[in-house]
Scaffold this motif. Structure first.
Motif, mmCIF file in Angstrom:
data_model
loop_
_atom_site.group_PDB
_atom_site.id
_atom_site.type_symbol
_atom_site.label_atom_id
_atom_site.label_comp_id
_atom_site.label_asym_id
_atom_site.label_seq_id
_atom_site.Cartn_x
_atom_site.Cartn_y
_atom_site.Cartn_z
ATOM 1 N N LEU A 242 44.059 27.254 46.533
ATOM 2 C CA LEU A 242 44.471 26.463 47.696
ATOM 3 C C LEU A 242 43.937 27.040 48.996
ATOM 4 O O LEU A 242 43.466 26.299 49.852
ATOM 5 N N GLU A 243 44.015 28.375 49.132
ATOM 6 C CA GLU A 243 43.521 29.007 50.357
ATOM 7 C C GLU A 243 43.304 30.496 50.131
ATOM 8 O O GLU A 243 43.831 31.082 49.191
ATOM 9 N N CYS A 244 42.537 31.083 51.018
ATOM 10 C CA CYS A 244 42.308 32.518 51.018
ATOM 11 C C CYS A 244 43.313 33.150 51.978
ATOM 12 O O CYS A 244 43.383 32.775 53.139
ATOM 13 N N VAL A 245 44.094 34.099 51.487
ATOM 14 C CA VAL A 245 45.097 34.778 52.309
ATOM 15 C C VAL A 245 44.630 36.210 52.471
ATOM 16 O O VAL A 245 44.743 37.013 51.558
ATOM 17 N N GLY A 246 44.060 36.545 53.583
ATOM 18 C CA GLY A 246 43.528 37.886 53.785
ATOM 19 C C GLY A 246 42.154 38.026 53.154
ATOM 20 O O GLY A 246 41.485 37.051 52.817
ATOM 21 N N LEU A 247 41.733 39.260 52.942
ATOM 22 C CA LEU A 247 40.400 39.518 52.399
ATOM 23 C C LEU A 247 40.344 39.452 50.881
ATOM 24 O O LEU A 247 39.350 39.030 50.314
ATOM 25 N N VAL A 248 41.426 39.876 50.201
ATOM 26 C CA VAL A 248 41.379 39.969 48.747
ATOM 27 C C VAL A 248 42.536 39.254 48.059
ATOM 28 O O VAL A 248 42.846 39.531 46.910
ATOM 29 N N ALA A 249 43.188 38.313 48.735
ATOM 30 C CA ALA A 249 44.315 37.591 48.144
ATOM 31 C C ALA A 249 44.070 36.090 48.235
ATOM 32 O O ALA A 249 43.508 35.602 49.214
ATOM 33 N N TYR A 250 44.504 35.369 47.198
ATOM 34 C CA TYR A 250 44.303 33.919 47.136
ATOM 35 C C TYR A 250 45.589 33.230 46.720
ATOM 36 O O TYR A 250 46.317 33.721 45.851
ATOM 37 N N ARG A 251 45.876 32.087 47.343
ATOM 38 C CA ARG A 251 47.024 31.262 46.981
ATOM 39 C C ARG A 251 46.553 30.220 45.973
ATOM 40 O O ARG A 251 45.575 29.525 46.205
ATOM 41 N N LEU A 252 47.270 30.118 44.842
ATOM 42 C CA LEU A 252 46.894 29.210 43.773
ATOM 43 C C LEU A 252 47.895 28.072 43.656
ATOM 44 O O LEU A 252 49.069 28.224 43.994
ATOM 45 N N VAL B 264 50.663 33.810 45.444
ATOM 46 C CA VAL B 264 49.540 34.572 46.005
ATOM 47 C C VAL B 264 49.200 35.714 45.047
ATOM 48 O O VAL B 264 50.072 36.483 44.662
ATOM 49 N N PHE B 265 47.904 35.808 44.685
ATOM 50 C CA PHE B 265 47.467 36.811 43.727
ATOM 51 C C PHE B 265 46.270 37.578 44.269
ATOM 52 O O PHE B 265 45.442 37.028 45.000
ATOM 53 N N HIS B 266 46.179 38.844 43.881
ATOM 54 C CA HIS B 266 45.051 39.696 44.246
ATOM 55 C C HIS B 266 43.820 39.243 43.470
ATOM 56 O O HIS B 266 43.911 38.695 42.374
ATOM 57 N N VAL B 267 42.655 39.477 44.028
ATOM 58 C CA VAL B 267 41.399 39.054 43.409
ATOM 59 C C VAL B 267 41.177 39.707 42.044
ATOM 60 O O VAL B 267 40.518 39.134 41.178
ATOM 61 N N SER B 268 41.774 40.869 41.804
ATOM 62 C CA SER B 268 41.623 41.531 40.510
ATOM 63 C C SER B 268 42.369 40.798 39.392
ATOM 64 O O SER B 268 42.074 41.009 38.220
ATOM 65 N N MET B 269 43.315 39.927 39.730
ATOM 66 C CA MET B 269 44.062 39.151 38.732
ATOM 67 C C MET B 269 43.363 37.834 38.397
ATOM 68 O O MET B 269 43.825 37.096 37.530
ATOM 69 N N LEU B 270 42.264 37.527 39.065
ATOM 70 C CA LEU B 270 41.591 36.241 38.900
ATOM 71 C C LEU B 270 40.239 36.425 38.217
ATOM 72 O O LEU B 270 39.610 37.472 38.314
ATOM 73 N N LYS B 271 39.808 35.366 37.557
ATOM 74 C CA LYS B 271 38.512 35.352 36.893
ATOM 75 C C LYS B 271 37.885 33.994 37.153
ATOM 76 O O LYS B 271 38.569 32.973 37.139
ATOM 77 N N ARG B 272 36.597 33.980 37.382
ATOM 78 C CA ARG B 272 35.899 32.722 37.653
ATOM 79 C C ARG B 272 35.965 31.807 36.436
ATOM 80 O O ARG B 272 35.765 32.223 35.310
#
Length: 116
Positions: A39-49, A61-69
């Motif tokens: 949905l959006e980028c929250v900060g440099l390394v966090a994303y709202r899903l 909101v999850f850290h980029v390390s918890m996500l995979k393309r």
């Protein structure tokens, strides 16, 4: 790793090393669920899903390390609706069918194995 708004990603649900929160069997437990939309980028390394309704109790909101393309090849994706998660992110494993049964005999004991 960066994701764009509207892009689909997979969410890591496997527990950290040494913790068995999602399942008793770490080897066969699901690793990722999805695809989920960013949905959006929250900060440099966090994303709202955009989470489904059965995961509404989980923070979105999850850290980029918890996500995979996410790639459109559906062979390796476990759909989130096929697994019923509790509010503590725990699920119950159910056996579908036993395909094969074998007993191996050693000198002093027998080892039973099943193919599910």
């Amino acid at each position: 790793m960066e994701f764009l708004t509207g892009e689909n990603v997979l969410l890591n649900v496997s527990p950290m090393k040494g913790m068995m929160k999602f399942s008793k069997r770490g080897k066969l437990s699901p690793r990722y669920i999805g695809p989920l939309e960013v949905l959006e980028c929250v900060g440099l390394v966090a994303y709202r899903l955009a989470l489904p309704l059965n995961l509404s109790s989980v923070h979105s909101v999850f850290h980029v390390s918890m996500l995979k393309r996410y790639h459109s090849d559906n062979d390796y994706v476990i759909k989130w609706d096929s697994i019923v998660l509790d509010k503590d992110l725990i699920y119950e494993e159910k056996l579908i069918a036993i395909l094969d049964y074998d007993v191996r005999k050693l000198r002093t004991k027998e080892i039973k194995s099943m193919k599910v």
